[in-house]
Structure formats: C-alpha cells, structure tokens
Design a protein around this motif. Structure first.
Motif, PDB file in Angstrom:
ATOM      1  N   ASP A   1       1.039  -1.413  -0.113  1.00 11.63           N
ATOM      2  CA  ASP A   1      -0.028  -0.277  -0.245  1.00 11.63           C
ATOM      3  C   ASP A   1       0.418   0.953   0.149  1.00 11.63           C
ATOM      4  O   ASP A   1       2.086   0.912   0.575  1.00 11.63           O
ATOM      5  CB  ASP A   1      -1.223  -0.957   0.852  1.00 11.63           C
ATOM      6  CG  ASP A   1      -2.026  -1.122   1.405  1.00 11.63           C
ATOM      7  OD1 ASP A   1      -2.140  -1.379   0.281  1.00 11.63           O
ATOM      8  OD2 ASP A   1      -2.171  -1.726   2.511  1.00 11.63           O
ATOM      9  N   PRO A   2       0.104   2.215  -0.709  1.00 12.54           N
ATOM     10  CA  PRO A   2       1.095   3.447  -0.535  1.00 12.54           C
ATOM     11  C   PRO A   2       1.321   3.901   1.229  1.00 12.54           C
ATOM     12  O   PRO A   2       2.007   5.072   0.955  1.00 12.54           O
ATOM     13  CB  PRO A   2       0.316   4.248  -1.893  1.00 12.54           C
ATOM     14  CG  PRO A   2      -0.864   4.090  -1.806  1.00 12.54           C
ATOM     15  CD  PRO A   2      -1.270   2.480  -1.020  1.00 12.54           C
ATOM     16  N   GLN A   3       0.485   3.684   1.577  1.00 16.62           N
ATOM     17  CA  GLN A   3       0.708   4.126   3.497  1.00 16.62           C
ATOM     18  C   GLN A   3       0.915   3.601   4.153  1.00 16.62           C
ATOM     19  O   GLN A   3       0.241   2.132   3.704  1.00 16.62           O
ATOM     20  CB  GLN A   3      -0.519   5.221   3.420  1.00 16.62           C
ATOM     21  CG  GLN A   3      -1.361   6.465   2.625  1.00 16.62           C
ATOM     22  CD  GLN A   3      -0.087   7.583   2.220  1.00 16.62           C
ATOM     23  OE1 GLN A   3       0.961   7.993   3.558  1.00 16.62           O
ATOM     24  NE2 GLN A   3      -0.434   7.796   1.537  1.00 16.62           N
TER      25      GLN A   3
ATOM     26  N   VAL B   1      -4.050  11.426   6.272  1.00 10.94           N
ATOM     27  CA  VAL B   1      -4.107  12.061   4.771  1.00 10.94           C
ATOM     28  C   VAL B   1      -4.592  12.617   4.741  1.00 10.94           C
ATOM     29  O   VAL B   1      -4.767  13.770   3.202  1.00 10.94           O
ATOM     30  CB  VAL B   1      -5.375  10.699   4.600  1.00 10.94           C
ATOM     31  CG1 VAL B   1      -5.800  10.768   3.234  1.00 10.94           C
ATOM     32  CG2 VAL B   1      -4.862   9.292   4.235  1.00 10.94           C
ATOM     33  N   ALA B   2      -5.622  13.146   5.399  1.00 12.86           N
ATOM     34  CA  ALA B   2      -6.264  14.234   4.904  1.00 12.86           C
ATOM     35  C   ALA B   2      -4.981  16.079   5.362  1.00 12.86           C
ATOM     36  O   ALA B   2      -5.265  16.716   4.616  1.00 12.86           O
ATOM     37  CB  ALA B   2      -7.476  14.820   6.965  1.00 12.86           C
ATOM     38  N   HIS B   3      -3.842  14.848   5.719  1.00  8.04           N
ATOM     39  CA  HIS B   3      -2.304  16.972   5.747  1.00  8.04           C
ATOM     40  C   HIS B   3      -1.691  16.366   4.353  1.00  8.04           C
ATOM     41  O   HIS B   3      -1.185  16.926   4.103  1.00  8.04           O
ATOM     42  CB  HIS B   3      -2.195  17.166   6.875  1.00  8.04           C
ATOM     43  CG  HIS B   3      -3.233  17.306   8.127  1.00  8.04           C
ATOM     44  ND1 HIS B   3      -3.087  18.861   7.865  1.00  8.04           N
ATOM     45  CD2 HIS B   3      -3.458  17.058   9.160  1.00  8.04           C
ATOM     46  CE1 HIS B   3      -3.514  19.031   9.108  1.00  8.04           C
ATOM     47  NE2 HIS B   3      -3.848  18.116   9.721  1.00  8.04           N
ATOM     48  N   ASN B   4      -1.693  15.359   4.284  1.00  7.89           N
ATOM     49  CA  ASN B   4      -1.424  14.562   2.966  1.00  7.89           C
ATOM     50  C   ASN B   4       0.650  14.851   3.548  1.00  7.89           C
ATOM     51  O   ASN B   4       1.235  14.643   2.819  1.00  7.89           O
ATOM     52  CB  ASN B   4      -0.881  15.611   1.598  1.00  7.89           C
ATOM     53  CG  ASN B   4      -0.107  15.580   0.596  1.00  7.89           C
ATOM     54  OD1 ASN B   4       0.291  13.705   0.760  1.00  7.89           O
ATOM     55  ND2 ASN B   4       0.883  15.840  -0.384  1.00  7.89           N
ATOM     56  N   ALA B   5       0.279  13.770   4.827  1.00  6.74           N
ATOM     57  CA  ALA B   5       1.476  13.957   5.828  1.00  6.74           C
ATOM     58  C   ALA B   5       3.007  13.119   4.655  1.00  6.74           C
ATOM     59  O   ALA B   5       2.034  11.988   4.218  1.00  6.74           O
ATOM     60  CB  ALA B   5       1.062  13.708   6.668  1.00  6.74           C
TER      61      ALA B   5
ATOM     62  N   TYR C   1       3.109   4.911  14.221  1.00 11.15           N
ATOM     63  CA  TYR C   1       2.898   5.992  13.041  1.00 11.15           C
ATOM     64  C   TYR C   1       2.990   6.046  11.204  1.00 11.15           C
ATOM     65  O   TYR C   1       2.599   5.062  11.703  1.00 11.15           O
ATOM     66  CB  TYR C   1       4.626   6.256  12.390  1.00 11.15           C
ATOM     67  CG  TYR C   1       5.924   6.735  13.317  1.00 11.15           C
ATOM     68  CD1 TYR C   1       5.998   7.518  14.013  1.00 11.15           C
ATOM     69  CD2 TYR C   1       6.591   5.742  13.811  1.00 11.15           C
ATOM     70  CE1 TYR C   1       7.512   7.781  14.581  1.00 11.15           C
ATOM     71  CE2 TYR C   1       8.123   5.539  14.076  1.00 11.15           C
ATOM     72  CZ  TYR C   1       8.413   6.963  15.162  1.00 11.15           C
ATOM     73  OH  TYR C   1       9.182   7.186  16.064  1.00 11.15           O
ATOM     74  N   GLY C   2       1.858   7.120  11.033  1.00 15.06           N
ATOM     75  CA  GLY C   2       1.537   6.469   9.921  1.00 15.06           C
ATOM     76  C   GLY C   2       2.720   7.351   8.571  1.00 15.06           C
ATOM     77  O   GLY C   2       3.991   8.179   9.095  1.00 15.06           O
ATOM     78  N   LEU C   3       3.071   6.801   7.349  1.00 12.12           N
ATOM     79  CA  LEU C   3       4.576   6.759   6.439  1.00 12.12           C
ATOM     80  C   LEU C   3       3.312   6.508   5.442  1.00 12.12           C
ATOM     81  O   LEU C   3       3.558   5.684   4.828  1.00 12.12           O
ATOM     82  CB  LEU C   3       5.607   5.771   6.712  1.00 12.12           C
ATOM     83  CG  LEU C   3       6.984   5.881   6.310  1.00 12.12           C
ATOM     84  CD1 LEU C   3       7.073   7.490   6.812  1.00 12.12           C
ATOM     85  CD2 LEU C   3       7.184   4.444   6.167  1.00 12.12           C
ATOM     86  N   ASN C   4       4.061   7.638   4.319  1.00 10.67           N
ATOM     87  CA  ASN C   4       4.260   7.838   2.925  1.00 10.67           C
ATOM     88  C   ASN C   4       5.272   6.652   2.117  1.00 10.67           C
ATOM     89  O   ASN C   4       6.684   7.243   2.879  1.00 10.67           O
ATOM     90  CB  ASN C   4       4.035   9.114   2.645  1.00 10.67           C
ATOM     91  CG  ASN C   4       3.157   8.751   1.413  1.00 10.67           C
ATOM     92  OD1 ASN C   4       4.531   8.110   0.283  1.00 10.67           O
ATOM     93  ND2 ASN C   4       3.148   9.940   0.593  1.00 10.67           N
TER      94      ASN C   4
END
Length: 234
Positions: free
Chosen positions: A102-104, A126-130, A175-178
């Motif tokens: 997945d991308p995130q 996702v909302a902040h495109n962090a 963490y959420g990570l791109n």
C-alpha cells in the motif's frame, strides 16, 4: 483515497540489551507478558484497529519470531523482512517499505504498545497529505523521554531532548508513513535512525504531523516497565 490505513510494519529486530537481565535469550518482542509473547498483544491490538496486512521487520533471532507468527497467526496476510545486519530504525523501515503493498502504512514497535485509534491517526495522515504522522502520548512528570512540539494545526515544529518535565507530548512509536516518499527521500542504503536522522531534519519541510491521544502506552524494553506490563496485561 481510503482514509483507513490497512497495512502495518512491526519493527522487531532489536537486540533487547536493556531487557537482558529479565529475559536473557529472546528478542524483546518475544518476552512473555501475561502468559504470551508481547508481540501477540501488539498483533491483537492492530487487528482490532483494522490492519489486514503485516510486514515484520526482523533481525536478532528472527527464526524464533517467525515460528511464533506462523503458528499463531498463520492464517493472516504477512511477510517477513529480515535484516542481514542491524540497519537502525530508519534502515529497517526502508527495507520493510520495499515489500509494502500500500502507499501508506502504519509503523510500530514490537516491544511498545500505544493503544491509540489507528483509524483516527490514518484520517489525520491522509487529510494532511503528510510524509509522517506521529502518534503522540500526553505525559506528566517525566524525564525519560524527549518531547514533540506541534502547532495548533498539528504540524510538528520541533523535537526537544530528554529532561525533567511537568508535561508534554512524547513520541509513542506509532506512525503513519508515506511509503513512496520515504523510499525516495531516505538514505538508499546503510544504517540510520528514523527518529534522529530522518524525522528531526525534516521539521522545516512542514510535512510532519502529530496525532495526540491520551491512550494506554508502555515500553517493555525497560525492566521496570516490563514488570509493570505483567500486572497491567492481566
């Protein structure tokens, strides 16, 4: 884009040197807590939070962890990413990201538990495109952790070193990570720290965000907290 992140990287490659006195021959995440390996508690939490695919970042005594996961969680969707040599947290995440679907992704530690809402952290990310969204735990009267400063919009504006504090937000290791951006901007090889070498230099870029939640937090890598976990997880 789906605001719920469904894939998680669990960092479980550490040597567990601080915990050797209590658990001499196991990776930290396999230390028994309330009758089962601690990583089992982490897995159950992530499953409750909607995670469907797992990447286990392994190193020291990886075969012990692999056997446990295959035996207890064998019906799930997972892969093992095994380090040939220790790469630090940043390098371990980099190698795990190479097999992400997945991308995130969510990233967490196999020896800590922060029972924050993964759907809520995902939505902020996702909302902040962090680039990275850090799960932050409000703490009072502590000296063992550095703190993370955020502005009113949740953007990370600084990291401060450990010192005695009456209150503050600590990095709780969730963490959420791109994935794509991380692979493009992290060092392509070698050993590095995710926290010190990746996060701290990127504060000025404005793409790091914090998600504070006053949820349960414990780090069993420290012997006194390992003992505390035995009582609390019962």
């Amino acid at each position: 884009m789906d605001r719920q992140i469904k894939e998680a990287i669990i960092l479980a490659g550490g040597l567990g040197t601080r915990l050797r006195s209590a658990v001499p021959d196991l990776p930290k995440c396999m230390a028994p807590v309330a009758g089962r390996p601690f990583i089992g508690h982490v897995m159950d939490y992530l499953l409750e939070q909607g995670i469907e695919h797992f990447i286990f970042s392994l190193g020291y005594k990886h075969d012990v962890i692999e056997k446990y996961i295959d035996r207890v969680y064998g019906a799930l969707d997972y892969v093992f990413a095994v380090e040939k040599e220790p790469l630090g947290t940043g390098g371990a995440i980099r190698e795990a990201c190479k097999v992400a679907e997945d991308p995130q992704v969510i990233v967490t530690n196999g020896d800590t538990m922060f029972r924050a809402s993964v759907p809520s952290l995902s939505a902020v990310h996702v909302a902040h495109n962090a680039l990275v969204t850090l799960g932050l735990k409000p703490m009072r009267d502590f000296d063992r952790y550095g703190i993370v400063d955020i502005d009113p919009d949740g953007r990370v504006i600084g990291f401060e070193e450990k010192q005695p504090r009456s209150s503050g937000l600590i990095n709780a290791g969730l963490y959420g990570l791109n994935v794509t951006e991380y692979l493009a901007s992290a060092p392509p090889s070698g050993v590095f720290s995710f926290e010190r070498d990746f996060l701290e230099p990127r504060v000025a870029g404005g793409r790091l965000f914090g998600y504070p939640e006053d949820a349960y937090f414990i780090d069993i890598g420290i012997p006194e907290d390992y003992k505390r976990a035995q009582k609390e997880f019962l």
